[in-house]
Write a protein that holds these residues in place. Structure first.
Motif, PDB file in Angstrom:
ATOM      1  N   PRO A 197     -61.255  -6.375  49.142  1.00  0.00           N
ATOM      2  CA  PRO A 197     -62.704  -6.927  48.887  1.00  0.00           C
ATOM      3  C   PRO A 197     -62.835  -7.022  47.379  1.00  0.00           C
ATOM      4  CG  PRO A 197     -62.692  -4.482  49.560  1.00  0.00           C
ATOM      5  CD  PRO A 197     -61.182  -5.162  49.925  1.00  0.00           C
ATOM      6  N   VAL A 247     -66.066  -9.103  45.625  1.00  0.00           N
ATOM      7  CA  VAL A 247     -66.868  -8.285  44.959  1.00  0.00           C
ATOM      8  C   VAL A 247     -67.072  -8.722  43.395  1.00  0.00           C
ATOM      9  CG1 VAL A 247     -67.588  -6.042  43.972  1.00  0.00           C
ATOM     10  CG2 VAL A 247     -66.810  -6.273  46.195  1.00  0.00           C
ATOM     11  N   TRP A 265     -71.298 -16.450  51.983  1.00  0.00           N
ATOM     12  CA  TRP A 265     -70.834 -15.049  51.775  1.00  0.00           C
ATOM     13  C   TRP A 265     -71.655 -14.193  51.709  1.00  0.00           C
ATOM     14  CZ3 TRP A 265     -65.881 -15.316  52.093  1.00  0.00           C
ATOM     15  CH2 TRP A 265     -65.196 -16.283  51.839  1.00  0.00           C
ATOM     16  N   VAL A 311     -73.011  -4.223  45.455  1.00  0.00           N
ATOM     17  CA  VAL A 311     -72.700  -4.953  46.475  1.00  0.00           C
ATOM     18  C   VAL A 311     -72.250  -4.199  47.934  1.00  0.00           C
ATOM     19  CG1 VAL A 311     -71.332  -7.113  47.507  1.00  0.00           C
ATOM     20  CG2 VAL A 311     -72.276  -6.950  45.186  1.00  0.00           C
ATOM     21  N   LEU A 356     -70.485  -4.959  51.285  1.00  0.00           N
ATOM     22  CA  LEU A 356     -69.774  -5.920  52.181  1.00  0.00           C
ATOM     23  C   LEU A 356     -69.731  -5.392  53.610  1.00  0.00           C
ATOM     24  CD1 LEU A 356     -67.028  -7.023  49.725  1.00  0.00           C
ATOM     25  CD2 LEU A 356     -69.189  -8.184  50.324  1.00  0.00           C
ATOM     26  N   GLU A 357     -69.880  -6.114  54.680  1.00  0.00           N
ATOM     27  CA  GLU A 357     -69.804  -5.785  55.812  1.00  0.00           C
ATOM     28  C   GLU A 357     -68.763  -6.929  56.645  1.00  0.00           C
ATOM     29  OE1 GLU A 357     -73.218  -5.297  58.567  1.00  0.00           O
ATOM     30  OE2 GLU A 357     -74.564  -4.496  57.054  1.00  0.00           O
ATOM     31  N   TRP A 416     -65.656 -10.708  55.116  1.00  0.00           N
ATOM     32  CA  TRP A 416     -66.606 -10.246  54.581  1.00  0.00           C
ATOM     33  C   TRP A 416     -67.743 -11.000  54.313  1.00  0.00           C
ATOM     34  CZ3 TRP A 416     -65.663  -5.323  54.317  1.00  0.00           C
ATOM     35  CH2 TRP A 416     -64.323  -4.754  54.334  1.00  0.00           C
ATOM     36  N   ARG A 417     -69.086 -10.568  54.654  1.00  0.00           N
ATOM     37  CA  ARG A 417     -70.180 -10.926  54.049  1.00  0.00           C
ATOM     38  C   ARG A 417     -70.964  -9.994  53.482  1.00  0.00           C
ATOM     39  NH1 ARG A 417     -72.790 -15.243  57.996  1.00  0.00           N
ATOM     40  NH2 ARG A 417     -74.200 -15.136  56.340  1.00  0.00           N
ATOM     41  N   ALA A 418     -71.887 -10.308  52.298  1.00  0.00           N
ATOM     42  CA  ALA A 418     -72.782  -9.345  51.616  1.00  0.00           C
ATOM     43  C   ALA A 418     -73.998  -9.142  52.174  1.00  0.00           C
ATOM     44  CB  ALA A 418     -72.928  -9.978  50.178  1.00  0.00           C
TER      45      ALA A 418
END
Length: 155
Positions: free
Chosen positions: A47, A51, A74, A138, A140-141, A147-149
């Protein structure tokens, strides 16, 4: 006399937003094709580059030199709405002070990333703007194999 199709569509448009979103939420939750699939961090790429790029991009969006649409892939919908509001406030403030839109000049000092759960990563990017230092946080999941913020804050 039964309502025509266009009349029914007009009534749906005139309905309160909460009714529409509740109905849409029920439909989306009921359909397994639209449920977000959690993805473990071990199955996703590193990530750190994301990031770093997100932090830079968010600062550029707020300063008005980057279009917010470029971040839509994103970030989650909540983050997008929050960022859109913040961008509008920043644009109004620039306009009230009669300041032109300028590309921010900054140096990335550090990036710290920590995995909190199996599919969530929290990160802090420290940016030096010369006269001031800011932190961009940030979260992230891992959702749908990317990855999505789900949270971004500029401190």
């Amino acid at each position: 006399m039964s309502p025509t199709r266009s009349t029914r569509a007009l009534r749906a448009v005139d309905a309160p937003q909460s009714t529409l979103s509740a109905a849409a939420g029920e439909l989306i939750d009921a359909d397994p094709l639209f449920v977000r699939e959690r993805t473990a961090a071990s199955e996703l790429p590193d990530p750190a580059p994301l990031v770093s790029n997100l932090a830079r991009s968010v600062v550029e969006v707020i300063s008005g030199v980057r279009d917010i649409e470029q971040l839509s892939r994103w970030v989650t919908d909540d983050v997008y709405r929050h960022l859109l509001i913040r961008t509008q406030h920043a644009a109004r403030a620039r306009q009230a002070r009669r300041r032109p839109t300028r590309r921010p000049n900054f140096v990335e000092l550090s990036v710290r990333i920590q995995a909190t759960t199996e599919n969530i990563v929290d990160a802090v990017v420290v940016l030096d703007f010369g006269a001031r230092v800011r932190a961009v946080t940030v979260r992230l999941e891992g959702l749908d194999r990317r990855w999505r913020a789900s949270a971004i804050h500029v401190l």
